[in-house]
Each structure stands twice: as structure tokens, then as C-alpha cells.
Design a protein around this motif. Structure first.
Motif, PDB file in Angstrom:
ATOM      1  N   LEU A   8     -17.986 -52.285  11.950  1.00  6.43           N
ATOM      2  CA  LEU A   8     -16.527 -52.319  12.039  1.00  6.43           C
ATOM      3  C   LEU A   8     -16.132 -53.602  12.769  1.00  6.43           C
ATOM      4  N   VAL A   9     -15.490 -54.503  12.059  1.00  7.15           N
ATOM      5  CA  VAL A   9     -15.081 -55.763  12.692  1.00  7.15           C
ATOM      6  C   VAL A   9     -13.681 -55.556  13.260  1.00  7.15           C
ATOM      7  N   SER A  10     -13.590 -55.622  14.555  1.00  3.67           N
ATOM      8  CA  SER A  10     -12.295 -55.368  15.200  1.00  3.67           C
ATOM      9  C   SER A  10     -11.281 -56.438  14.820  1.00  3.67           C
ATOM     10  N   LYS A  11     -10.049 -56.027  14.555  1.00  3.88           N
ATOM     11  CA  LYS A  11      -8.982 -57.000  14.351  1.00  3.88           C
ATOM     12  C   LYS A  11      -8.462 -57.530  15.676  1.00  3.88           C
ATOM     13  N   ALA A 129       0.694 -61.180  22.053  1.00  2.00           N
ATOM     14  CA  ALA A 129      -0.438 -61.805  21.349  1.00  2.00           C
ATOM     15  C   ALA A 129      -1.098 -60.843  20.360  1.00  2.00           C
ATOM     16  N   PRO A 130      -1.372 -59.578  20.761  1.00  2.00           N
ATOM     17  CA  PRO A 130      -1.948 -58.660  19.773  1.00  2.00           C
ATOM     18  C   PRO A 130      -1.048 -58.466  18.551  1.00  2.00           C
ATOM     19  N   GLU A 133      -1.750 -61.456  16.443  1.00  2.00           N
ATOM     20  CA  GLU A 133      -3.129 -61.557  15.929  1.00  2.00           C
ATOM     21  C   GLU A 133      -3.469 -60.488  14.903  1.00  2.00           C
ATOM     22  N   VAL A 134      -2.912 -59.308  15.065  1.00  2.00           N
ATOM     23  CA  VAL A 134      -3.253 -58.232  14.136  1.00  2.00           C
ATOM     24  C   VAL A 134      -2.734 -58.560  12.726  1.00  2.00           C
ATOM     25  N   HIS A 135      -1.775 -59.475  12.650  1.00  2.00           N
ATOM     26  CA  HIS A 135      -1.280 -59.909  11.345  1.00  2.00           C
ATOM     27  C   HIS A 135      -1.877 -61.250  10.910  1.00  2.00           C
ATOM     28  N   GLY A 136      -2.930 -61.668  11.594  1.00  2.00           N
ATOM     29  CA  GLY A 136      -3.619 -62.893  11.206  1.00  2.00           C
ATOM     30  C   GLY A 136      -2.966 -64.148  11.749  1.00  2.00           C
TER      31      GLY A 136
END
Ligand SMILES: Cc1ncc(COP(=O)(O)O)c(C=O)c1O
Length: 385
Positions: A8-11, A129-130, A133-136
Motif C-alpha cells: 500500500l503506497v501511502s498518498k 499541505a495534506p 498533496e493528496v490531490h497530487g
């Protein structure tokens, strides 16, 4: 107990338990006075509680309209126009959301594509920031100057690139308790004029600005209002952080896209609470008196700290007071915050946790949204250290 054994690669690989949870838990374990997490230790107005009960008992318990109960959107639009001069269309430009964190997250989901840059000021509220980042997206940080936490507008200019999709601003600011001036707003307006950068303006502390200053909403400046999502929170204004209620304002074109995401992210915010807030907002004094209410608490806390070796930094808004501890200890702020909780019984938040790469500043953040008794006991302990 089920267990997942595949890769599982964490986002969000850098995200762990937040410092707020850690410090509150530690405070509880050690029976410490909790001046860490930003919520009141007193209740909301009984009249507001009674209104929620009234609307639940009236049977308004099914899904409200997707954008929010019309009378609450009207109350928000009326307030914003009266205070900041911008007219938002109730039908298309105001959305009631389950909290400001959600509003910011959904604005990022609306705007950010992989590789897009989003400018953040550091120290930055921890959800920004999350959400990028969660949207790339890629957070691009501009440091607030220390110790006055002012904005270096040249640094902002240098950080704007063709990939800059958005900039998140926050005034009054958590954790620094600094505020934007009218000149800051003009600088922002000027810098963005020839760009497509969207502003996400976190104004959850809009009613908590001290010493007679005015809140600088992006709604005051037409050039900024035209490119901004404004996010605010009823939780901060009415001492109901646990209700998770807020609102978002934006020009129709931006809001139409926001609502596409909102519709499938949560669809609606709590219905009976929206009716209660709409009625409660008719009492303007409840939010207009908030600044004086918290200024009294700030001043009470500062007076109780007079003579302490902790040195206050200016608190111009929010319900936070930062204290420098250069004269008290050489420890890192994270270590001192834990030791103060364990050994002295007072919990705070180390400001370095709001940075990606913590600077060596020696500052702890204390929340004064507390009863005078709590503040007096906390200050008394700090004064002895
Ligand atoms: C700057 C800032 N933005 C957003 C929030 C979250 O607001 P809400 O509880 O309405 O999601 C907070 C709460 O601490 C905050 O300090």
C-alpha cells in the motif's frame, strides 16, 4: 482482527497523528491544564443549543438542500456584504459546509491537478499541505519573517511560477496570531493581477481581531474577491468547534466547480444545525462582540504572566498567545512542550510543528479560549518556571 498484507503506497507518507491529539492526550494523562488544542473549555450560548433542539423537535431532520439551507446562506451573504462590502449571490455563490477544514480540502480537490503548485505561508495550519498533496499538488512554502511573522512580498513574487494554481492565506493567522494589514491585501492583489492564481482565504478567525483593527477579508478588495474562495467556520465564532459547520464563498464560476465536488464529497452539512445558526445569526452582537470577549481573555492571560520569564509575542487576532522561552530553556520546543506537560502540568503546542523543516525558534503556542480560572492556573505555573 482483520489485517491487510498487500503493498500500500501511502498518498500522505509524512502524515502521522497530529500534535494536537498528542498534546491533548498527554495533558489528560498527566492531569495538566490544557492550553494546547484550539477549542474553548466553556460552552456555547444556551440560546443556540435551544435552537438546535427546537429544529430537531420540529422534524427538520432530513437532507437539507445541497448548497445549504437558504435562510442560512442569506444570513451569511447579508453579514458579509454589511461587514466587507461584497455582494455574494445566495443561489450560486454561498455554500454551507461541514467545517472550514472540509471547505479548504474541497477547494483543493476542485482546483489542484497533479504537479500544480500551491503556495503556503509557513508556519502553516496543519491541514493545508495534506489537502494539496493528496490531490497530487506540490506545496511551495514562503516563510513568514521571524519574530514578527510578517509577509515577505518579494519572496511571494519569486515563488509564483506558471504552475502556481492557488495560494492559501490565513488571516487572522493560526499559529502566529498575526493579521494581514490593508497594505498586505493590496500587495497580494497587485502581485496576482496578471496571473490565474486562485486565492483560498481561510478566515475562520474573522471575528477575532484585536486592538480596534479591522479584519482584512479578501471580500473587501474586488480584484481579490473575483479570484477567491473564502472559507469561514461557525465553530470558532460560536464556541461550537465540535459541530463542524462552516461556509464557503466564491464567484459563481468557481463555486459551480466547487459544488460538483461537494455534491459527491459530503452532499450536505447538518440540517437542523443550519436552521439554528440561521436564526442565531440574526443576533449580530453574538459575533460582533467576539473580538472584545477574546481580547479580555488575552489581556487577562498576559497580565497573569507579567513577571514571567516567558516573553509574549504580539497576539493581534485568533485565540492564541505565543510565548518565547529563550530565557527559560535551550531545549527544542517539542521537548519543552512535553516536559512542561509532564513535569509542570501545563500543555501547549510547539510552533515548530507548523513547519516542514523546523527552525530553531523558541516559541510555544498557548490557547486562551479558556475560563479565567484555567488561564490563571496556567499562568501561575508558567510564572514559576
Ligand atoms: C486556521 C484554521 N483553519 C481552519 C480550522 C478548522 O476549522 P473547522 O473546525 O471549522 O474545520 C482551524 C481550526 O483550528 C484553524 O485554526
Amino acid at each position: 482482527m482483520p489485517s491487510y498484507s498487500r503493498p500500500l503506497v501511502s498518498k500522505l507518507p509524512r502524515v502521522g497523528t497530529t500534535i494536537f491529539t498528542v498534546m491533548s492526550r498527554l495533558a489528560q494523562e498527566h492531569g495538566a491544564i490544557n492550553l494546547s488544542q484550539g477549542f474553548p473549555d466553556f460552552d456555547c450560548a444556551p440560546a443556540l443549543r435551544a435552537l438546535v433542539t427546537k429544529y430537531i423537535n420540529a422534524g427538520l431532520n432530513q437532507y437539507p438542500p445541497m448548497a445549504g439551507v437558504p435562510r442560512l446562506r442569506e444570513a451569511v451573504a447579508e453579514k458579509v456584504e454589511r461587514l466587507y462590502g461584497a455582494a455574494y449571490d445566495v443561489e450560486h455563490e454561498v455554500t454551507i459546509v461541514p467545517g472550514a477544514t472540509y471547505g479548504i480540502y474541497t477547494a483543493m480537490a476542485t482546483l489542484v491537478r497533479p504537479g500544480d503548485e500551491v503556495m503556503l505561508f509557513e508556519p502553516a495550519y496543519d491541514s493545508y499541505a495534506p489537502a494539496v498533496e493528496v490531490h497530487g499538488g506540490v506545496p511551495v512554502y514562503v516563510q513568514l519573517t521571524y519574530p514578527d511573522y510578517a509577509i515577505d512580498w518579494q519572496a511571494v513574487q519569486r515563488a509564483i511560477t506558471p504552475r502556481t494554481r492557488a495560494i492559501i492565506i490565513n488571516t487572522p493567522n493560526n499559529p502566529t496570531a498575526s493579521v494581514f494589514s490593508a497594505e498586505d491585501m493590496r500587495m497580494l492583489d497587485g502581485l496576482l493581477r496578471d496571473t490565474d492564481v486562485v486565492v483560498v482565504s481561510d478566515e475562520v478567525y474573522e471575528h477575532i481581531v484585536f486592538d480596534g483593527h479591522q479584519h482584512q477579508s479578501v471580500a473587501r478588495i474586488p480584484g481579490l474577491a473575483d479570484r477567491s474562495f473564502i472559507v469561514s467556520s461557525f465553530g470558532k465564532t460560536y464556541h461550537v468547534t465540535g459541530w463542524k459547520m462552516g461556509y464557503v464563498l466564491a464567484p459563481r464560476e468557481l463555486m459551480a466547480e466547487f459544488r460538483k465536488v461537494h455534491q459527491f464529497n459530503v452532499f450536505v452539512a447538518n440540517g437542523p444545525i443550519q436552521h439554528a445558526l440561521a436564526e442565531y445569526m440574526q443576533d449580530r452582537d453574538a459575533y460582533l462582540s467576539l473580538a472584545a470577549f477574546y481580547q479580555r481573555k488575552r489581556d487577562f492571560f498576559l497580565k497573569a504572566l507579567a513577571g514571567s520569564r516567558f516573553v509574549p509575542l504580539p497576539s493581534r487576532g485568533t485565540f492564541f498567545q505565543n510565548l518565547r522561552y529563550d530565557a527559560v530553556s535551550d531545549e527544542r520546543d517539542t521537548d519543552l512542550a512535553v516536559r512542561l506537560t509532564r513535569e509542570h502540568g501545563v500543555a501547549s503546542i510547539p510552533v515548530s510543528v507548523f513547519y516542514r523543516e523546523p527552525p530553531a525558534h523558541k516559541v510555544l503556542r498557548f490557547c486562551f479560549a479558556k475560563s479565567e480560572d484555567t488561564l490563571a492556573r496556567g499562568a501561575e505555573i508558567l510564572s514559576r518556571i
